[in-house]
Design an enzyme around this catalytic site. Structure first.
Site, PDB file in Angstrom:
ATOM      1  N   GLU A 134      48.259  36.001  45.034  1.00 49.22           N
ATOM      2  CA  GLU A 134      48.139  34.639  44.516  1.00 49.22           C
ATOM      3  C   GLU A 134      49.499  34.005  44.218  1.00 49.22           C
ATOM      4  O   GLU A 134      49.614  32.768  44.216  1.00 49.22           O
ATOM      5  CB  GLU A 134      47.256  34.633  43.258  1.00 49.22           C
ATOM      6  CG  GLU A 134      45.802  34.954  43.591  1.00 49.22           C
ATOM      7  CD  GLU A 134      44.933  35.194  42.373  1.00 49.22           C
ATOM      8  OE1 GLU A 134      43.726  34.926  42.456  1.00 49.22           O
ATOM      9  OE2 GLU A 134      45.433  35.679  41.335  1.00 49.22           O
ATOM     10  N   ASP A 175      34.778  33.527  47.625  1.00 50.12           N
ATOM     11  CA  ASP A 175      33.479  34.182  47.865  1.00 50.12           C
ATOM     12  C   ASP A 175      32.441  33.447  47.036  1.00 50.12           C
ATOM     13  O   ASP A 175      32.789  32.572  46.249  1.00 50.12           O
ATOM     14  CB  ASP A 175      33.559  35.659  47.434  1.00 50.12           C
ATOM     15  CG  ASP A 175      33.879  35.780  45.947  1.00 50.12           C
ATOM     16  OD1 ASP A 175      32.935  35.771  45.151  1.00 50.12           O
ATOM     17  OD2 ASP A 175      35.073  35.850  45.585  1.00 50.12           O
TER      18      ASP A 175
HETATM   19  N1  SAH Z   1      40.132  43.604  45.666  1.00 54.01           N
HETATM   20  C1  SAH Z   1      40.877  43.711  44.420  1.00 54.01           C
HETATM   21  C2  SAH Z   1      40.049  43.307  43.208  1.00 54.01           C
HETATM   22  C3  SAH Z   1      39.773  41.838  43.139  1.00 54.01           C
HETATM   23  S1  SAH Z   1      38.999  41.365  41.652  1.00 54.01           S
HETATM   24  C4  SAH Z   1      41.386  45.144  44.267  1.00 54.01           C
HETATM   25  O1  SAH Z   1      40.749  46.035  44.775  1.00 54.01           O
HETATM   26  O2  SAH Z   1      42.421  45.344  43.618  1.00 54.01           O
HETATM   27  C5  SAH Z   1      38.781  39.632  41.951  1.00 54.01           C
HETATM   28  C6  SAH Z   1      39.951  38.717  41.575  1.00 54.01           C
HETATM   29  O3  SAH Z   1      39.723  37.425  42.121  1.00 54.01           O
HETATM   30  C7  SAH Z   1      40.094  38.479  40.087  1.00 54.01           C
HETATM   31  O4  SAH Z   1      41.449  38.278  39.752  1.00 54.01           O
HETATM   32  C8  SAH Z   1      39.233  37.224  39.807  1.00 54.01           C
HETATM   33  O5  SAH Z   1      39.877  36.314  38.949  1.00 54.01           O
HETATM   34  C9  SAH Z   1      39.039  36.569  41.171  1.00 54.01           C
HETATM   35  N2  SAH Z   1      37.641  36.494  41.687  1.00 54.01           N
HETATM   36  C10 SAH Z   1      37.334  36.037  42.920  1.00 54.01           C
HETATM   37  N3  SAH Z   1      36.001  36.159  43.157  1.00 54.01           N
HETATM   38  C11 SAH Z   1      35.448  36.695  42.036  1.00 54.01           C
HETATM   39  C12 SAH Z   1      34.117  37.100  41.687  1.00 54.01           C
HETATM   40  N4  SAH Z   1      33.100  36.975  42.543  1.00 54.01           N
HETATM   41  N5  SAH Z   1      33.911  37.634  40.458  1.00 54.01           N
HETATM   42  C13 SAH Z   1      34.937  37.765  39.588  1.00 54.01           C
HETATM   43  N6  SAH Z   1      36.221  37.430  39.873  1.00 54.01           N
HETATM   44  C14 SAH Z   1      36.493  36.906  41.088  1.00 54.01           C
END
Ligand code: SAH
Length: 231
Positions: free
Chosen positions: A13, A197
């Site tokens: 980001e 998403d």
């Molecule tokens: N793939 C990453 C984890 C991502 S967590 C890993 O394995 O390290 C998701 C991140 O994107 C968080 O920072 C949150 O703020 C945002 N986000 C996007 N979609 C989200 C969702 N469906 N639920 C919660 N947070 C979401």
């Protein structure tokens, strides 16, 4: 305004933000890196907090108390709830809440603890600037409620709960904690997200596919907002 903080949660980001600046000075603090730049005569500090409310609170408080930032902007990705929000679309938060803060056992509403409030509002001035920038650049931006919690939401049940309880338009994992910190420390702030998403089954697959492109959408708009802000 003398010093601007721009934060994200994940490296993906802030990479597209950092790409806009030369001569970045890195300061290490509290197991994290803070990227200092000077841009058009204004000091800017950029950092990604790591995921979730605790890390985000630490970074926001550090940017304000240690780096003395007096405006804080957040750029990142989120799960969409409002059906108008498709992957890649932009939302600016007018207010944020914590969907997983729950002492309802004592008769309190979801998202409320004594001394706090369910919703924290973002700076109207920053929102107005963001909307002006959107108009000038013909960007389609929704203004709405963002719900935050320490969980990646990937089920219709949880998404529906958040939608019906808070009338939220999007959800993520950091915004409301940053809001509480900034509000408590009297620092105007603003949260911008691009949809990665739709927070239901398959959200994890979409997230992996669209994280980078959506993070770029958010960052590019954020840079335009910064330009207007310091104009
Ligand atoms: N793939 C990453 C984890 C991502 S967590 C890993 O394995 O390290 C998701 C991140 O994107 C968080 O920072 C949150 O703020 C945002 N986000 C996007 N979609 C989200 C969702 N469906 N639920 C919660 N947070 C979401």
């Amino acid at each position: 305004m003398t010093k601007i903080a721009i934060m994200g949660a994940m490296e993906e980001e802030i990479e597209p933000l950092l790409a806009h600046f030369d001569n970045v000075n890195i300061v290490e603090f509290a197991n994290n890196k803070y990227y200092e730049v000077s841009y058009k005569g204004v000091e800017i500090v950029i950092a990604y907090s790591k995921i979730g409310k605790v890390f985000a609170s630490l970074t926001a408080a550090t940017m304000i108390e240690k780096f003395e930032c007096d405006t804080l902007l957040f750029s990142g990705v989120a799960g969409g709830i409002n059906p108008k929000l498709k992957i890649g679309d932009l939302i600016i938060a007018d207010k944020l809440c914590q969907h997983d803060l729950d002492i309802t056992a004592f008769g309190h509403p979801n998202g409320f603890v004594p001394g706090g409030s369910v919703f924290v509002e973002t700076s109207e001035k920053l929102r107005t600037i963001a909307k002006d920038v959107a108009k000038e650049n013909e960007l389609n931006v929704i203004e709405g409620t963002i719900a935050t919690g320490d969980q990646f939401v990937h089920s219709s049940e949880r998404k529906d709960f958040i939608e019906s309880t808070f009338k939220a338009d999007a959800l993520e994992m950091e915004g409301a904690s940053v809001a509480v910190v900034c509000d408590s420390l009297n620092v105007p702030f603003f949260v911008l997200r691009a949809i990665s998403d739709s927070a239901d089954g398959g959200a994890d697959i979409d997230f992996d596919e669209f994280l980078k492109s959506s993070a770029i959408n958010s960052a590019n708009y954020m840079i335009k907002i910064v330009d207007k802000l310091i104009d």
